[in-house]
Design an enzyme around this catalytic site. Structure first.
Site, PDB file in Angstrom:
ATOM      1  N   GLU A 162     -65.611 -63.905 -40.218  1.00  0.00           N
ATOM      2  CA  GLU A 162     -65.583 -64.762 -41.399  1.00  0.00           C
ATOM      3  C   GLU A 162     -65.171 -66.184 -41.047  1.00  0.00           C
ATOM      4  O   GLU A 162     -65.743 -67.163 -41.555  1.00  0.00           O
ATOM      5  CB  GLU A 162     -64.613 -64.190 -42.447  1.00  0.00           C
ATOM      6  CG  GLU A 162     -64.997 -62.813 -42.962  1.00  0.00           C
ATOM      7  CD  GLU A 162     -64.322 -61.684 -42.208  1.00  0.00           C
ATOM      8  OE1 GLU A 162     -63.961 -60.687 -42.847  1.00  0.00           O
ATOM      9  OE2 GLU A 162     -64.144 -61.803 -40.966  1.00  0.00           O
ATOM     10  N   GLN A 189     -72.055 -30.237 -16.096  1.00  0.00           N
ATOM     11  CA  GLN A 189     -70.848 -29.567 -16.585  1.00  0.00           C
ATOM     12  C   GLN A 189     -70.049 -30.470 -17.501  1.00  0.00           C
ATOM     13  O   GLN A 189     -69.500 -30.034 -18.523  1.00  0.00           O
ATOM     14  CB  GLN A 189     -69.987 -29.095 -15.394  1.00  0.00           C
ATOM     15  CG  GLN A 189     -70.639 -28.055 -14.515  1.00  0.00           C
ATOM     16  CD  GLN A 189     -71.088 -26.828 -15.295  1.00  0.00           C
ATOM     17  OE1 GLN A 189     -70.350 -26.296 -16.132  1.00  0.00           O
ATOM     18  NE2 GLN A 189     -72.308 -26.380 -15.034  1.00  0.00           N
ATOM     19  N   SER A 222     -69.302 -29.746 -21.385  1.00  0.00           N
ATOM     20  CA  SER A 222     -67.936 -29.624 -21.889  1.00  0.00           C
ATOM     21  C   SER A 222     -67.700 -30.515 -23.099  1.00  0.00           C
ATOM     22  O   SER A 222     -67.001 -30.125 -24.044  1.00  0.00           O
ATOM     23  CB  SER A 222     -66.927 -29.951 -20.783  1.00  0.00           C
ATOM     24  OG  SER A 222     -67.012 -31.308 -20.387  1.00  0.00           O
TER      25      SER A 222
END
Length: 331
Positions: free
Chosen positions: A59, A262, A266
């Site tokens: 702003e 993996q 996970s």
């Protein structure tokens, strides 16, 4: 706070403001990347976005550009104007009031308790009309900040680069390169939009990835490097032991997870992925290494209804698709 029905012009201006806000990612941290447009008689007279380090706010930048033309104008801002005074700058609600804007259209209330509702109240007390108009584009532009506020963790994007048959490497482990140069450049542009990038210990040891941004002019926006491992942290790298520990990554609003299988599995198993960015190369590998490990799925029925396609494009010979996580509490 009041929610008003969608108005065509307001929605159009707010969505433009959300796109402008993207210029602040990720350098605005720890502040959210906010956008602001000052519009008078259908013409933009001021534009601003949160600058590096969080100041000036959107702003303040937009009002400075607009100058005296801000009087009687409409201010479109993606996040409720702040109501607290900081040693680093004044409250944006006060700046808008002093500038004499006639109306403010806000895309999202601010969950920060220092402002929540107070920014809007201060403007209304000054006789300024304020409308709250949430749009999906605004929500997306503030996803990291709002996820931090709601879930106390970063917004997580999982990146996958796969063959047509869903493999990320040959059986021998060869993975460079599945996708072409255009797609890889796109990945680097996405890295530059994130606060941190994470890989698993196996990927770190085998591939020794640099995890940086290698696009001219954006090298300085290389994200913080994070390793999912139980080992000792290498120099310049943060180590976490479990996916849930991402909440400990201070000032990280946007986390980019690159693998391997993996690690990706996970994060999905713990339902910590908010967006999937999928790069698909027009090749077949056959017997190779799958993109995902176990994600904890017990029933095929549970796989449906979780992901919504939000973006699709062609990147050279490769395709790109983005999917957003659909969660019942967000519907």
């Amino acid at each position: 706070m009041q929610r008003l029905s969608t108005r065509g012009n307001d929605t159009r201006w707010l969505n433009a403001t959300a796109r402008l806000a993207a210029r602040g990612r990720p350098t605005s941290r720890p502040n959210p990347a906010v956008g602001c447009l000052i519009v008078k008689d259908g013409t933009v007279v001021g534009r601003g976005w949160t600058r590096a380090g969080g100041r000036p706010h959107a702003e303040a930048a937009a009002l400075e550009e607009a100058g005296d033309l801000a009087a009687g104008a409409i201010a479109y801002v993606t996040l409720e104007p702040c109501a607290h005074v900081s040693p680093r700058g004044p409250a944006c609600a006060d700046l808008l009031r002093e500038a004499g804007v006639a109306r403010v259209v806000v895309g999202s209330p601010d969950p920060d308790p220092r402002t929540a509702g107070e920014g809007v109240a201060r403007l209304r007390d000054a006789g300024i009309k304020v409308d709250i108009l949430p749009t999906p584009e605004v929500g997306d532009s503030l996803a990291g900040y709002l996820t931090r506020a709601r879930l106390s963790r970063p917004f997580v994007t999982l990146k996958l680069a796969v063959s047509l048959d869903g493999q990320i490497a040959t059986a021998s482990g060869e993975s460079q390169w599945i996708t072409g140069e255009v797609a890889r450049a796109h990945v680097h542009s996405r890295r530059a939009m994130h606060d941190a990038i994470l890989v698993g210990g196996g990927t770190w040891r085998v591939d020794q990835p640099r995890l940086d941004v290698r696009l001219a002019g954006l090298e300085h926006q290389s994200p913080r490097r994070v390793l999912l491992s139980r080992g000792i942290a290498p120099d310049g790298v943060t180590v976490i032991n479990t996916p849930s520990q991402i909440e400990r990554l201070d000032e990280v609003q946007y986390l980019y997870v690159e693998g391997g299988a993996q690690t990706a599995g996970s994060f999905l198993a713990e339902d910590l992925v908010d967006r999937i960015e999928l790069y698909r190369a027009p090749i077949l590998i056959g017997k190779g290494r799958s993109a995902l490990g176990d994600i904890g799925l017990e029933s095929l029925a549970d796989a449906h209804g979780r992901w919504t396609l939000t973006e699709r494009r062609q990147l050279g010979s490769d395709s790109f698709e983005a999917y957003s996580r659909s969660r019942p509490e967000e519907n």
